[in-house]
Write a protein that holds these residues in place. Sequence first.
Motif, PDB file in Angstrom:
ATOM      1  N   SER A  11      16.682  54.883 -58.898  1.00  0.00           N
ATOM      2  CA  SER A  11      16.542  56.344 -58.812  1.00  0.00           C
ATOM      3  C   SER A  11      15.397  56.778 -57.907  1.00  0.00           C
ATOM      4  O   SER A  11      15.316  57.931 -57.501  1.00  0.00           O
ATOM      5  N   GLY A  12      14.482  55.848 -57.622  1.00  0.00           N
ATOM      6  CA  GLY A  12      13.320  56.201 -56.796  1.00  0.00           C
ATOM      7  C   GLY A  12      12.083  56.476 -57.632  1.00  0.00           C
ATOM      8  O   GLY A  12      11.122  57.103 -57.166  1.00  0.00           O
ATOM      9  N   LYS A  13      12.098  55.982 -58.851  1.00  0.00           N
ATOM     10  CA  LYS A  13      10.983  56.183 -59.781  1.00  0.00           C
ATOM     11  C   LYS A  13       9.676  55.598 -59.242  1.00  0.00           C
ATOM     12  O   LYS A  13       8.606  56.183 -59.419  1.00  0.00           O
ATOM     13  N   SER A  14       9.766  54.442 -58.574  1.00  0.00           N
ATOM     14  CA  SER A  14       8.553  53.795 -58.033  1.00  0.00           C
ATOM     15  C   SER A  14       7.894  54.676 -56.974  1.00  0.00           C
ATOM     16  O   SER A  14       6.668  54.748 -56.890  1.00  0.00           O
ATOM     17  N   THR A  15       8.704  55.347 -56.160  1.00  0.00           N
ATOM     18  CA  THR A  15       8.162  56.252 -55.135  1.00  0.00           C
ATOM     19  C   THR A  15       7.415  57.400 -55.806  1.00  0.00           C
ATOM     20  O   THR A  15       6.317  57.772 -55.389  1.00  0.00           O
ATOM     21  N   VAL A  16       7.996  57.945 -56.873  1.00  0.00           N
ATOM     22  CA  VAL A  16       7.363  59.050 -57.603  1.00  0.00           C
ATOM     23  C   VAL A  16       6.067  58.568 -58.255  1.00  0.00           C
ATOM     24  O   VAL A  16       5.048  59.270 -58.230  1.00  0.00           O
ATOM     25  N   SER A  17       6.067  57.363 -58.818  1.00  0.00           N
ATOM     26  CA  SER A  17       4.843  56.869 -59.459  1.00  0.00           C
ATOM     27  C   SER A  17       3.739  56.663 -58.420  1.00  0.00           C
ATOM     28  O   SER A  17       2.570  56.939 -58.682  1.00  0.00           O
ATOM     29  N   ARG A  18       4.112  56.215 -57.195  1.00  0.00           N
ATOM     30  CA  ARG A  18       3.106  56.069 -56.133  1.00  0.00           C
ATOM     31  C   ARG A  18       2.512  57.425 -55.747  1.00  0.00           C
ATOM     32  O   ARG A  18       1.324  57.536 -55.452  1.00  0.00           O
ATOM     33  N   CYS A  19       3.350  58.471 -55.749  1.00  0.00           N
ATOM     34  CA  CYS A  19       2.850  59.826 -55.452  1.00  0.00           C
ATOM     35  C   CYS A  19       1.802  60.246 -56.483  1.00  0.00           C
ATOM     36  O   CYS A  19       0.756  60.804 -56.131  1.00  0.00           O
ATOM     37  N   VAL A 128      11.742  62.841 -65.582  1.00  0.00           N
ATOM     38  CA  VAL A 128      12.895  62.002 -65.239  1.00  0.00           C
ATOM     39  C   VAL A 128      13.173  62.117 -63.747  1.00  0.00           C
ATOM     40  O   VAL A 128      13.149  63.216 -63.181  1.00  0.00           O
ATOM     41  N   VAL A 129      13.419  60.964 -63.110  1.00  0.00           N
ATOM     42  CA  VAL A 129      13.796  60.932 -61.685  1.00  0.00           C
ATOM     43  C   VAL A 129      15.284  60.610 -61.625  1.00  0.00           C
ATOM     44  O   VAL A 129      15.758  59.675 -62.276  1.00  0.00           O
ATOM     45  N   GLU A 130      16.018  61.397 -60.839  1.00  0.00           N
ATOM     46  CA  GLU A 130      17.475  61.247 -60.755  1.00  0.00           C
ATOM     47  C   GLU A 130      17.950  61.239 -59.312  1.00  0.00           C
ATOM     48  O   GLU A 130      17.299  61.802 -58.439  1.00  0.00           O
ATOM     49  N   ALA A 168      14.027  65.086 -71.154  1.00  0.00           N
ATOM     50  CA  ALA A 168      13.097  65.439 -70.071  1.00  0.00           C
ATOM     51  C   ALA A 168      12.426  66.789 -70.271  1.00  0.00           C
ATOM     52  O   ALA A 168      13.040  67.742 -70.744  1.00  0.00           O
ATOM     53  N   ASP A 169      11.149  66.853 -69.888  1.00  0.00           N
ATOM     54  CA  ASP A 169      10.451  68.134 -69.744  1.00  0.00           C
ATOM     55  C   ASP A 169      10.613  68.645 -68.318  1.00  0.00           C
ATOM     56  O   ASP A 169      10.480  69.834 -68.062  1.00  0.00           O
ATOM     57  N   ALA A 170      10.866  67.721 -67.394  1.00  0.00           N
ATOM     58  CA  ALA A 170      11.125  68.082 -65.992  1.00  0.00           C
ATOM     59  C   ALA A 170      11.961  66.979 -65.356  1.00  0.00           C
ATOM     60  O   ALA A 170      11.887  65.827 -65.772  1.00  0.00           O
ATOM     61  N   VAL A 171      12.756  67.363 -64.356  1.00  0.00           N
ATOM     62  CA  VAL A 171      13.594  66.406 -63.629  1.00  0.00           C
ATOM     63  C   VAL A 171      13.301  66.552 -62.134  1.00  0.00           C
ATOM     64  O   VAL A 171      13.265  67.666 -61.613  1.00  0.00           O
ATOM     65  N   ILE A 172      13.062  65.428 -61.470  1.00  0.00           N
ATOM     66  CA  ILE A 172      12.933  65.423 -60.011  1.00  0.00           C
ATOM     67  C   ILE A 172      14.209  64.806 -59.462  1.00  0.00           C
ATOM     68  O   ILE A 172      14.589  63.698 -59.856  1.00  0.00           O
ATOM     69  N   TYR A 173      14.888  65.562 -58.592  1.00  0.00           N
ATOM     70  CA  TYR A 173      16.142  65.090 -58.010  1.00  0.00           C
ATOM     71  C   TYR A 173      15.814  64.413 -56.688  1.00  0.00           C
ATOM     72  O   TYR A 173      15.471  65.077 -55.706  1.00  0.00           O
ATOM     73  N   ASN A 174      15.882  63.093 -56.660  1.00  0.00           N
ATOM     74  CA  ASN A 174      15.417  62.304 -55.528  1.00  0.00           C
ATOM     75  C   ASN A 174      16.591  61.843 -54.664  1.00  0.00           C
ATOM     76  O   ASN A 174      16.852  60.663 -54.512  1.00  0.00           O
ATOM     77  N   ALA A 176      18.073  62.305 -50.889  1.00  0.00           N
ATOM     78  CA  ALA A 176      17.843  62.775 -49.510  1.00  0.00           C
ATOM     79  C   ALA A 176      16.668  63.746 -49.433  1.00  0.00           C
ATOM     80  O   ALA A 176      16.729  64.764 -48.748  1.00  0.00           O
ATOM     81  N   VAL A 177      15.597  63.406 -50.171  1.00  0.00           N
ATOM     82  CA  VAL A 177      14.401  64.251 -50.182  1.00  0.00           C
ATOM     83  C   VAL A 177      13.309  63.546 -49.386  1.00  0.00           C
ATOM     84  O   VAL A 177      13.071  62.360 -49.588  1.00  0.00           O
ATOM     85  N   LYS A 178      12.644  64.276 -48.515  1.00  0.00           N
ATOM     86  CA  LYS A 178      11.538  63.687 -47.750  1.00  0.00           C
ATOM     87  C   LYS A 178      10.335  63.473 -48.677  1.00  0.00           C
ATOM     88  O   LYS A 178      10.151  64.204 -49.654  1.00  0.00           O
ATOM     89  N   LEU A 179       9.519  62.488 -48.331  1.00  0.00           N
ATOM     90  CA  LEU A 179       8.356  62.144 -49.153  1.00  0.00           C
ATOM     91  C   LEU A 179       7.433  63.348 -49.342  1.00  0.00           C
ATOM     92  O   LEU A 179       6.933  63.591 -50.443  1.00  0.00           O
ATOM     93  N   ALA A 180       7.238  64.126 -48.293  1.00  0.00           N
ATOM     94  CA  ALA A 180       6.344  65.301 -48.374  1.00  0.00           C
ATOM     95  C   ALA A 180       6.855  66.296 -49.417  1.00  0.00           C
ATOM     96  O   ALA A 180       6.064  66.916 -50.135  1.00  0.00           O
ATOM     97  N   GLU A 181       8.173  66.437 -49.522  1.00  0.00           N
ATOM     98  CA  GLU A 181       8.758  67.357 -50.508  1.00  0.00           C
ATOM     99  C   GLU A 181       8.560  66.811 -51.921  1.00  0.00           C
ATOM    100  O   GLU A 181       8.256  67.567 -52.854  1.00  0.00           O
ATOM    101  N   LEU A 182       8.735  65.491 -52.087  1.00  0.00           N
ATOM    102  CA  LEU A 182       8.466  64.879 -53.402  1.00  0.00           C
ATOM    103  C   LEU A 182       7.019  65.131 -53.809  1.00  0.00           C
ATOM    104  O   LEU A 182       6.743  65.501 -54.952  1.00  0.00           O
ATOM    105  N   GLN A 183       6.114  64.913 -52.881  1.00  0.00           N
ATOM    106  CA  GLN A 183       4.686  65.112 -53.171  1.00  0.00           C
ATOM    107  C   GLN A 183       4.412  66.561 -53.557  1.00  0.00           C
ATOM    108  O   GLN A 183       3.629  66.824 -54.480  1.00  0.00           O
TER     109      GLN A 183
END
Length: 197
Positions: A11-19, A128-130, A168-174, A176-183
Amino acid sequence: MRIGLTGGIGSGKSTVSRCWEQMGATVIDSDSIARELTLAGGAAMALIVAEFGPSIRSADGSLDRQRMRELAFTEADAKKRLEAILHPLIGAQTEARAAAAGTEFIVFDVPLLVESGRWRTKVDRVLVVECLEATQIERVVQRSGWTREAVEAVMAQQASRAQRRAAADAVIYNEAVKLAELQRQIKALARHWRPKP
């Protein structure tokens, strides 16, 4: 603020944890702790060998992950027996690391947060990352070389999208999202969740 971070495989959870880490949060990765516990001489290895026999140990003395995966798919209770050994040790390690953290945010990266049932009481918020299931499969096949069937088998054992969303209290939809948008999304969440003085 204790945040439980979870999501399906790929799902890209590792990318979110690095952020979160880049923003100064302490990230405590339960998978990484499980790997440490199952290295040669790791705290779990003697217990695992006693439970499953010496064939579960690879030549270097660490857990033979491939053999364990095969057992988990062929023996109904193998996964539960392994978890009964690992979960208390992982729990003790995560709490020790959280106690030593000293940061405003502590992020517990827990792939099976929803499945375990016990994590909800240990965190203040669940994130939650989806992404699309097809994307999950493609990412895991590319990074690990697993077959599509192997990835689908793991996904079938994980909580459903609906179960994760319900927790979930919040969901990040990962997707085709650029890293800057995730951050940007994570910074907004941090502002929203920051404990009020």
